[in-house]
Write a protein that holds these residues in place. Sequence first.
Motif: not given
Length: 241
Positions: A7-18, A117-126
Amino acid sequence: MTNRVLLNNVDHADLRVIARHGPEFGDGVNQALVFPNEFEDLQREYPIFFRRDADGAFQAVVLLGFDRDENLFLDGRGWNARYVPAAQQRGPFSIALQPQRAGGAPEAMIHIDLDHPRVSRTEGEPLFLPAGGNAPYLQHVSRLLGVIYDGLEVGRPFFEALDGLGLIEAIEVEAKLADGREYVIPDLFTVSEARLADLGGADLERLHRSGALRAAYAQRSSMANISRLIDAKSVRQAAFA
């Protein structure tokens, strides 16, 4: 199959987790893996037991239901308990040792399964703040993984200490519902109340100093929650009758 990456804040800056719980996220289980350093929180909610893994070693589990894939703590609002086992909270995250340059000691780093399935780019916790720092949810995940990492470290000596003193005994859990239905859950183990009460001297002191004694009493105390689980099962049965 997993798609686990560092995990890193460049490639995954927009990832969210439900963060909510449900069967679709792997929470539809009747037993969950837990660790001795969780026992004090767990014993207020769940019956804690021991099982043998595929290699014959003991591990701790909490009983969540009686039927296959049944979690009586799940309802329409999510996981209905004051404490959710760390292994069930961790979702797509894990810790892996990352080699360091110049021969330094490996460092524990957070990895994420991008196909979870918890990984999202549209919903969940940043996971990250706009400026790149860790968001509060990722800080929570870091603490949670620490619980699991520490639990894996203390688990083996905990069970070796109890087993070495003959404190682990087999138990067959029986549950009878109000409608007459009966369940018998085999292959479980518990701390022997009688042998624990007879323990004294150096053995008792050694267990106390290691923290194993406190965890052993928490496990024994947790068994009172079997009646709560039976009540929850009866209520659910009545709701679908």
